[in-house]
Write an enzyme that holds these catalytic residues in place. Sequence first.
Site, PDB file in Angstrom:
ATOM      1  N   GLU A  83      13.150 -24.025  -7.291  1.00 22.70           N
ATOM      2  CA  GLU A  83      12.685 -23.215  -6.169  1.00 22.70           C
ATOM      3  C   GLU A  83      11.825 -22.070  -6.690  1.00 22.70           C
ATOM      4  O   GLU A  83      11.649 -21.059  -6.026  1.00 22.70           O
ATOM      5  CB  GLU A  83      13.838 -22.733  -5.290  1.00 22.70           C
ATOM      6  CG  GLU A  83      14.995 -22.125  -6.005  1.00 22.70           C
ATOM      7  CD  GLU A  83      16.133 -21.801  -5.056  1.00 22.70           C
ATOM      8  OE1 GLU A  83      15.910 -20.993  -4.151  1.00 22.70           O
ATOM      9  OE2 GLU A  83      17.232 -22.351  -5.246  1.00 22.70           O
ATOM     10  N   CYS A 120      19.139 -24.414  -3.924  1.00 21.64           N
ATOM     11  CA  CYS A 120      19.879 -24.790  -5.134  1.00 21.64           C
ATOM     12  C   CYS A 120      20.426 -26.211  -5.107  1.00 21.64           C
ATOM     13  O   CYS A 120      20.817 -26.733  -6.145  1.00 21.64           O
ATOM     14  CB  CYS A 120      21.040 -23.833  -5.365  1.00 21.64           C
ATOM     15  SG  CYS A 120      20.529 -22.127  -5.466  1.00 21.64           S
ATOM     16  N   HIS A 244      28.606 -24.953  -6.991  1.00 21.83           N
ATOM     17  CA  HIS A 244      27.404 -24.123  -7.154  1.00 21.83           C
ATOM     18  C   HIS A 244      27.880 -22.678  -7.348  1.00 21.83           C
ATOM     19  O   HIS A 244      28.712 -22.186  -6.580  1.00 21.83           O
ATOM     20  CB  HIS A 244      26.509 -24.234  -5.920  1.00 21.83           C
ATOM     21  CG  HIS A 244      25.445 -23.187  -5.916  1.00 21.83           C
ATOM     22  ND1 HIS A 244      24.539 -23.059  -6.940  1.00 21.83           N
ATOM     23  CD2 HIS A 244      25.151 -22.191  -5.034  1.00 21.83           C
ATOM     24  CE1 HIS A 244      23.731 -22.034  -6.683  1.00 21.83           C
ATOM     25  NE2 HIS A 244      24.087 -21.492  -5.535  1.00 21.83           N
TER      26      HIS A 244
HETATM   27  P1  HMG Z   1      26.716  -6.184  -2.930  1.00 24.06           P
HETATM   28  O1  HMG Z   1      26.723  -6.019  -1.453  1.00 24.06           O
HETATM   29  O2  HMG Z   1      25.956  -5.187  -3.729  1.00 24.06           O
HETATM   30  O3  HMG Z   1      28.181  -6.232  -3.519  1.00 24.06           O
HETATM   31  O4  HMG Z   1      26.147  -7.601  -3.298  1.00 24.06           O
HETATM   32  P2  HMG Z   1      29.577  -5.924  -2.819  1.00 24.06           P
HETATM   33  O5  HMG Z   1      29.653  -4.489  -2.466  1.00 24.06           O
HETATM   34  O6  HMG Z   1      29.844  -6.960  -1.719  1.00 24.06           O
HETATM   35  O7  HMG Z   1      30.528  -6.210  -4.037  1.00 24.06           O
HETATM   36  C1  HMG Z   1      30.627  -7.496  -4.578  1.00 24.06           C
HETATM   37  C2  HMG Z   1      32.085  -7.769  -4.906  1.00 24.06           C
HETATM   38  O8  HMG Z   1      32.482  -6.824  -5.900  1.00 24.06           O
HETATM   39  C3  HMG Z   1      33.034  -7.548  -3.724  1.00 24.06           C
HETATM   40  O9  HMG Z   1      34.083  -8.491  -3.910  1.00 24.06           O
HETATM   41  C4  HMG Z   1      33.572  -6.150  -3.950  1.00 24.06           C
HETATM   42  O10 HMG Z   1      34.851  -5.905  -3.374  1.00 24.06           O
HETATM   43  C5  HMG Z   1      33.645  -6.107  -5.466  1.00 24.06           C
HETATM   44  P3  HMG Z   1      34.679  -9.277  -2.627  1.00 24.06           P
HETATM   45  O11 HMG Z   1      35.257  -8.227  -1.736  1.00 24.06           O
HETATM   46  O12 HMG Z   1      33.514  -9.998  -1.973  1.00 24.06           O
HETATM   47  O13 HMG Z   1      35.682 -10.219  -3.216  1.00 24.06           O
HETATM   48  N1  HMG Z   1      33.552  -4.765  -6.034  1.00 24.06           N
HETATM   49  C6  HMG Z   1      34.329  -4.329  -7.047  1.00 24.06           C
HETATM   50  N2  HMG Z   1      35.314  -4.930  -7.741  1.00 24.06           N
HETATM   51  C7  HMG Z   1      35.910  -4.210  -8.743  1.00 24.06           C
HETATM   52  N3  HMG Z   1      35.576  -2.930  -9.038  1.00 24.06           N
HETATM   53  C8  HMG Z   1      34.591  -2.297  -8.367  1.00 24.06           C
HETATM   54  C9  HMG Z   1      33.920  -3.009  -7.305  1.00 24.06           C
HETATM   55  N4  HMG Z   1      32.913  -2.686  -6.457  1.00 24.06           N
HETATM   56  C10 HMG Z   1      32.700  -3.779  -5.690  1.00 24.06           C
HETATM   57  N5  HMG Z   1      34.260  -1.041  -8.670  1.00 24.06           N
HETATM   58  C11 HMG Z   1      25.874  -9.893  -2.672  1.00 24.06           C
HETATM   59  C12 HMG Z   1      26.829  -8.834  -3.163  1.00 24.06           C
HETATM   60  C13 HMG Z   1      26.496 -11.270  -2.820  1.00 24.06           C
HETATM   61  C14 HMG Z   1      25.571  -9.640  -1.182  1.00 24.06           C
HETATM   62  C15 HMG Z   1      24.545  -9.810  -3.488  1.00 24.06           C
HETATM   63  O14 HMG Z   1      24.802 -10.035  -4.835  1.00 24.06           O
HETATM   64  C16 HMG Z   1      23.502 -10.790  -3.013  1.00 24.06           C
HETATM   65  O15 HMG Z   1      22.810 -10.575  -2.026  1.00 24.06           O
HETATM   66  N6  HMG Z   1      23.311 -11.914  -3.763  1.00 24.06           N
HETATM   67  C17 HMG Z   1      22.318 -12.916  -3.475  1.00 24.06           C
HETATM   68  C18 HMG Z   1      22.793 -13.878  -2.438  1.00 24.06           C
HETATM   69  C19 HMG Z   1      23.904 -14.759  -2.953  1.00 24.06           C
HETATM   70  O16 HMG Z   1      24.079 -14.950  -4.140  1.00 24.06           O
HETATM   71  N7  HMG Z   1      24.666 -15.398  -2.019  1.00 24.06           N
HETATM   72  C20 HMG Z   1      25.718 -16.310  -2.384  1.00 24.06           C
HETATM   73  C21 HMG Z   1      25.869 -17.450  -1.395  1.00 24.06           C
HETATM   74  S1  HMG Z   1      24.315 -18.223  -1.014  1.00 24.06           S
HETATM   75  C22 HMG Z   1      23.966 -19.208  -2.412  1.00 24.06           C
HETATM   76  O17 HMG Z   1      24.794 -19.414  -3.241  1.00 24.06           O
HETATM   77  C23 HMG Z   1      22.584 -19.745  -2.515  1.00 24.06           C
HETATM   78  C24 HMG Z   1      21.701 -19.125  -3.582  1.00 24.06           C
HETATM   79  O18 HMG Z   1      22.101 -19.566  -4.861  1.00 24.06           O
HETATM   80  C25 HMG Z   1      20.243 -19.480  -3.318  1.00 24.06           C
HETATM   81  C26 HMG Z   1      19.868 -20.927  -3.140  1.00 24.06           C
HETATM   82  O19 HMG Z   1      20.585 -21.786  -2.644  1.00 24.06           O
HETATM   83  O20 HMG Z   1      18.713 -21.178  -3.446  1.00 24.06           O
HETATM   84  C27 HMG Z   1      21.780 -17.617  -3.582  1.00 24.06           C
END
Ligand code: HMG
Length: 445
Positions: A83, A120, A244
Amino acid sequence: MTAVGIDAIEIWTGKLQLDLPNTFAPAKGEDPEKYTKGLGLETSSFPDTYEDIVTMGANAAKRLMDRRDLSPDDIGRIDVATESAFDNSKPVSTYIAGCLEQVYDGDFHHANKGERKFACVAGTQSIDDAYNWIRAGRNRGRAALVIATDTALYARGDPGEATQGAGAVAMLIDEDPSVVELSTEQGYGSADETDFLKPNQQFPSVDGKRSMQVYLARMREALEDFESVAWDTHPDDFEFIPFHTPFPGMVRKAGLLGYRHMIRGTDIEDDLEAEIGRQPRESEYDSWDAYEDAIRDYMDELKRTDRYRDWYGETIEPTLGLARRVGNWYTGSVHVARAASLKHAAEQGVDMTGKKLLVGSYGSGAQAEIHAETVRDGWADEVSALSIDDQLDRRYDLDFDEYETVHDAHNHDLDAEIEEFTQPDGEFVHTGWGRMNERKYDYVE
Ligand code: HMG
């Protein structure tokens, strides 16, 4: 029916690394544990200035062909899943074939080449295409080369920035395979979704939180669809379940969802009843929302049980060993997870021959695919030939200023020129552009 599946695997990582807890977190003013414990990542891979999706894919493919003593005549098909393509017409597979023709006698003029796109999940779809081509008897005894290659970069400041990565996985798909046989049965969960997309732009538009919900919803649909044509799955059916892996924290959620689904109505649900009760059944609730709340409460309890934690530690955790060190490789990600689990088994001396994997692929936009794989008796030789640990250890460790410059250098909208951080050594490199704006490549001894 002759077995068809993955006969060989090679992995090529981008040659630079960004340390998330020690370099990225302090620059962002974030707690390092957000990355290590929350997202589950330690480092991510980046391409050096002379690397791109073509060089990484061609380098992975060359390693594979050298190791298996293959010549272009042995390959009837080259499919590239990506991609991160830079051309809407000429497929990346033609560039990769051109690179390989620089170093092998013969050519790929009679091989069918293409490029697969569905976020992906396209890597797995390319394997499907190869599988179907072989099963249809159109391969003339030749194998297919499937290459999943991506530079998974996000815009600076995007929440996805922490999950970036770059690398390629090359896989040989053939009859009587050495690594895994693919099941004929497949399940799909597919819907028109707007969670992550790149409408003619290099960096994705992402609704991060929603993308996680969509991933889980489509994965659940795919599992139900798989069960409708295969069998009612049970957690003990599979030695490993590679998903994935955009980041390991996502797989933590997918593993729990899958386990909850698989134990429904089984001995495991019975065994856990005294500790956490039985799973909520939809018929017991007045509304879907109330039912979903009850399911969420049950899953909160379930994830704390020893039974679940043991299963997760044995079946899911080993699939994440490489992802923690490389980040998201988009199309290559689930194939990195499979390789990590087999590598773990080899290191632990587990005999995997005949054992089963359940493989959960996903692409935003969105589609999940689930199939089973049966491990073949050549798996250990293949996996022990991987050099990925050495490659990861040799990456140049970027400081934050360097990371910013590398990001700019790979940004198609900027004209940033920087010196490379590493020296090419026995690999393909990107050397510049030709008269029609095509990319040029050389092999450096
Ligand atoms: P964010 O909003 O900055 O992070 O980004 P957050 O605040 O949600 O924190 C992440 C996790 O860390 C959470 O865990 C927090 O609690 C924890 P959860 O509650 O979800 O279990 N956390 C901590 N833990 C320990 N100590 C701390 C601490 N602070 C926070 N101090 C987000 C997260 C995924 C939104 C961002 O990384 C993002 O936008 N990523 C890109 C999109 C993505 O990867 N999506 C995944 C599903 S879609 C997919 O897989 C397809 C893809 O590969 C593309 C394709 O298919 O082509 C992306």
